[in-house]
Design a protein around this motif. Structure first.
Motif, mmCIF file in Angstrom:
data_model
loop_
_atom_site.group_PDB
_atom_site.id
_atom_site.type_symbol
_atom_site.label_atom_id
_atom_site.label_comp_id
_atom_site.label_asym_id
_atom_site.label_seq_id
_atom_site.Cartn_x
_atom_site.Cartn_y
_atom_site.Cartn_z
ATOM 1 N N VAL A 122 -72.420 57.610 105.348
ATOM 2 C CA VAL A 122 -73.174 57.730 106.594
ATOM 3 C C VAL A 122 -74.117 56.715 106.785
ATOM 4 N N ALA A 123 -74.874 56.402 105.484
ATOM 5 C CA ALA A 123 -75.793 55.200 105.705
ATOM 6 C C ALA A 123 -75.364 53.747 106.272
ATOM 7 N N ILE A 124 -74.183 53.438 105.761
ATOM 8 C CA ILE A 124 -73.591 52.076 106.219
ATOM 9 C C ILE A 124 -72.712 52.496 107.805
ATOM 10 N N CYS A 125 -71.961 53.353 107.624
ATOM 11 C CA CYS A 125 -71.031 53.453 108.843
ATOM 12 C C CYS A 125 -71.719 54.325 110.280
ATOM 13 N N GLN A 126 -72.802 55.126 109.847
ATOM 14 C CA GLN A 126 -73.429 55.937 110.840
ATOM 15 C C GLN A 126 -75.029 55.598 110.734
ATOM 16 N N PRO A 127 -75.371 54.587 110.775
ATOM 17 C CA PRO A 127 -76.921 54.287 110.592
ATOM 18 C C PRO A 127 -77.639 55.003 111.396
ATOM 19 N N LEU A 128 -77.393 55.091 112.524
ATOM 20 C CA LEU A 128 -78.316 55.685 113.723
ATOM 21 C C LEU A 128 -78.227 57.152 113.590
ATOM 22 N N GLN A 129 -77.326 57.762 112.987
ATOM 23 C CA GLN A 129 -77.378 59.350 112.790
ATOM 24 C C GLN A 129 -77.664 59.703 111.872
ATOM 25 N N TYR A 130 -77.870 58.658 110.741
ATOM 26 C CA TYR A 130 -78.242 59.108 109.295
ATOM 27 C C TYR A 130 -79.416 60.133 109.342
ATOM 28 N N PRO A 131 -80.759 59.707 109.947
ATOM 29 C CA PRO A 131 -81.724 60.791 109.588
ATOM 30 C C PRO A 131 -81.319 62.249 110.246
ATOM 31 N N LEU A 132 -80.271 62.260 111.117
ATOM 32 C CA LEU A 132 -79.986 63.400 111.635
ATOM 33 C C LEU A 132 -79.106 64.278 110.819
ATOM 34 N N ILE A 133 -78.174 63.657 110.352
ATOM 35 C CA ILE A 133 -77.029 64.207 109.353
ATOM 36 C C ILE A 133 -77.649 64.328 107.991
ATOM 37 N N MET A 134 -78.212 63.529 107.292
ATOM 38 C CA MET A 134 -78.999 63.753 106.147
ATOM 39 C C MET A 134 -80.093 64.016 106.091
ATOM 40 N N ASN A 135 -80.431 65.148 106.679
ATOM 41 C CA ASN A 135 -81.911 65.728 106.690
ATOM 42 C C ASN A 135 -82.076 66.368 105.521
ATOM 43 N N PRO A 136 -83.447 66.801 105.345
ATOM 44 C CA PRO A 136 -83.907 67.421 104.040
ATOM 45 C C PRO A 136 -83.183 68.644 103.848
ATOM 46 N N LYS A 137 -82.949 69.685 104.734
ATOM 47 C CA LYS A 137 -82.296 70.972 104.647
ATOM 48 C C LYS A 137 -81.005 70.791 104.137
ATOM 49 N N PHE A 138 -80.035 69.715 104.804
ATOM 50 C CA PHE A 138 -78.868 69.555 104.402
ATOM 51 C C PHE A 138 -78.836 69.146 102.747
ATOM 52 N N CYS A 139 -79.556 68.389 102.586
ATOM 53 C CA CYS A 139 -79.595 67.737 101.142
ATOM 54 C C CYS A 139 -79.621 68.916 100.170
ATOM 55 N N VAL A 140 -80.713 69.908 100.497
ATOM 56 C CA VAL A 140 -81.284 70.980 99.517
ATOM 57 C C VAL A 140 -80.017 71.637 99.536
ATOM 58 N N ARG A 141 -79.177 72.245 100.613
ATOM 59 C CA ARG A 141 -78.097 73.114 100.730
ATOM 60 C C ARG A 141 -77.182 72.592 99.962
ATOM 61 N N MET A 142 -76.934 71.237 99.883
ATOM 62 C CA MET A 142 -75.661 70.693 99.270
ATOM 63 C C MET A 142 -75.920 70.753 97.686
ATOM 64 N N ILE A 143 -77.202 70.646 97.235
ATOM 65 C CA ILE A 143 -77.423 70.629 96.031
ATOM 66 C C ILE A 143 -77.275 72.131 95.447
ATOM 67 N N LEU A 144 -77.696 73.035 96.245
ATOM 68 C CA LEU A 144 -77.517 74.340 95.896
ATOM 69 C C LEU A 144 -76.073 74.957 95.947
ATOM 70 N N ALA A 145 -75.522 74.372 97.030
ATOM 71 C CA ALA A 145 -73.875 74.985 96.903
ATOM 72 C C ALA A 145 -73.160 74.029 95.942
ATOM 73 N N SER A 146 -73.566 72.961 95.392
ATOM 74 C CA SER A 146 -72.780 72.432 94.070
ATOM 75 C C SER A 146 -73.087 73.359 92.795
ATOM 76 N N LEU A 147 -74.469 73.896 92.759
ATOM 77 C CA LEU A 147 -74.976 74.571 91.589
ATOM 78 C C LEU A 147 -74.049 75.985 91.446
ATOM 79 N N LEU A 148 -74.137 76.429 92.783
ATOM 80 C CA LEU A 148 -73.613 77.941 92.846
ATOM 81 C C LEU A 148 -71.981 77.874 92.650
ATOM 82 N N SER A 149 -71.315 77.044 93.338
ATOM 83 C CA SER A 149 -69.916 76.879 93.103
ATOM 84 C C SER A 149 -69.589 76.522 91.513
ATOM 85 N N GLY A 150 -70.576 75.694 90.999
ATOM 86 C CA GLY A 150 -70.173 75.171 89.564
ATOM 87 C C GLY A 150 -70.418 76.689 88.730
ATOM 88 N N LEU A 151 -71.451 77.225 88.868
ATOM 89 C CA LEU A 151 -71.526 78.686 88.134
ATOM 90 C C LEU A 151 -70.048 79.511 88.127
#
Length: 418
Positions: A122-151
């Motif tokens: 996203v940072a390289i190919c969609q730099p203008l949309q990066y702040p919108l796509i990789m917003n803090p809520k999305f990042c936290v949700r991805m981490i939580l989803a990884s941990l819960l699915s890992g369990l």
């Protein structure tokens, strides 16, 4: 979990027959473990304290470093202690716990590396949309989803493994409990287990590999169109991620998909070390050496620490780099001395008795000052109550006096012995 297990404990293999791996357990593993903890702790501190690194990329890197410290702590310390004490036994619940945690960490690591590849794309190919796509809520949700699915993922594999009966040998040909080693010990039909391993490897590992490969193909296609300066920066950001992922995926896949008929104990142990020990160790090393921003931030920590200055603009306290590493190294080093001199019968003599007590004292001594100074450097609060100050002075003087006396006694012991 079914009560079909007929053994009450497993024996972890210290060394394959005909091989002496004492050097591995006494030197390589402890040094690698210490280096992994210190390196990843440094990344956590730098990416937390430096405001310039408060971006999604370094948010994922920080979580990866925290995961790696837990990952390597599941296997290496236990293997070293078993080698020191000569006690290779591990209970069935202990083995199940170790398998669950190893699978959980390996699965989450795979997802973290995949998410980091998406972040790079996203940072390289969609730099203008990066702040919108990789917003803090999305990042936290991805981490939580990884941990819960890992369990869930680890729970399914652990449950499926310990529904089997282990009525033959209880010797696990590995330095920690893992699924392939236990499947070879089972006297039950393991077809369903092998199918589950194969399907999960194809879906999870194959899916992550395909996603990362496609992401990097598109990224490199876009990077080649950049000016020379920008393209080199993009390559320096992506290369460490590719190295970590390649080592982790290749070694992990080799361990879990190798045929039991062609399995070799030494090769299995080496491959297992590559996916449980090497990636956590390489993570801080290659990110700090190959990534310019992390390298500059680490340099700032060292320079500020050596000059004993604090510059609010940098967002890094001078004590935030060296103090935690020195403290952690002191704890691990003295704890190792305590374990060795306690477990080894040949070291039950006055000299090592005094050394053991000196190590206990040193752990307490450094704990009086360093943790408090480290916390103060982060919250920028130098206040201490009169009572707290008096307590700290008393403990420092007490430990210093006792340290002098113990060193004097050790000198007398050496004199008498010689």
């Amino acid at each position: 979990m079914a009560n079909a297990t007929m053994v009450t404990e497993f024996l972890l293999l210290g060394s394959p027959e005909g091989w002496n791996l004492s050097f591995l357990y006494f030197t390589v593993f402890p040094m690698t473990y210490l280096g992994t903890l210190l390196g990843n702790l440094l990344i956590v501190i730098v990416t937390t304290a430096d405001q310039n690194l408060n971006t999604p990329m370094y948010f994922f890197l920080r979580n990866l470093s925290i995961l790696d410290m837990g990952f390597i702590s599941i296997t290496v310390p236990n293997a070293c202690v078993n080698s020191l004490t000569g006690n290779r036994a591990i209970s069935v619940p202990g083995c199940a716990t170790q398998i669950f945690l190893v699978i959980f960490c390996a699965y989450v690591e795979m997802l973290f590396l995949t998410i980091m590849a998406w972040d790079h794309y996203v940072a390289i190919c969609q730099p203008l949309q990066y702040p919108l796509i990789m917003n803090p809520k999305f990042c936290v949700r991805m981490i939580l989803a990884s941990l819960l699915s890992g369990l869930l993922y680890a729970g399914v594999h652990t449950e499926n493994t310990f529904q089997l009966s282990f009525c033959q040998s209880n010797v696990v040909h590995q330095f920690f409990c893992d699924v392939p080693s236990l499947l070879r010990l089972s006297c039950s039909d393991t077809t369903s287990n092998l199918v589950l391993l194969l399907v999960s490897a194809v879906l999870i590992c194959g899916g992550c590999f395909t996603f990362i490969a496609m992401s990097y193909i598109r990224m490199f296609s876009a990077v080649l169109k950049f000016p020379t300066g920008k393209s080199s920066k993009a390559f320096s950001t992506c290369t460490p991620h590719i190295l970590v992922f390649s080592v982790f995926l290749s070694s992990g896949t080799a361990v879990y998909l190798r045929s039991s008929a062609t399995s070799d104990t030494l090769q299995d142990m080496v491959l297992s070390a590559f996916y449980t020990v090497v990636p956590p160790f390489l993570n801080p090393l290659i990110y700090s050496l190959r990534n310019k921003q992390v390298k500059e931030a680490v340099g700032s920590v060292i320079l500020l620490t050596l000059s004993f200055e604090y510059k609010p603009k940098s967002g890094i306290a001078g004590s935030s780099g060296v103090f935690p590493m020195t403290y952690l190294g002191t704890l691990l080093g003295n704890l190792l001395i305590i374990m060795v001199t306690t477990a080894e019968q040949n070291l039950h003599m006055p000299m090592y008795f005094f050394l053991r007590n000196l190590s206990i004292l040193d752990i307490c001594f450094i704990s009086i000052t360093v943790p408090n100074a480290f916390v103060n450097s982060f919250i920028i609060n130098g206040v201490i109550s009169v009572t707290g100050c008096a307590t700290q002075i008393f403990l420092v003087l007490f430990c210093a006096d006792v340290e002098i006396l113990i060193l004097s006694i050790m000198a007398w012991d050496c004199y008498v012995a010689i």
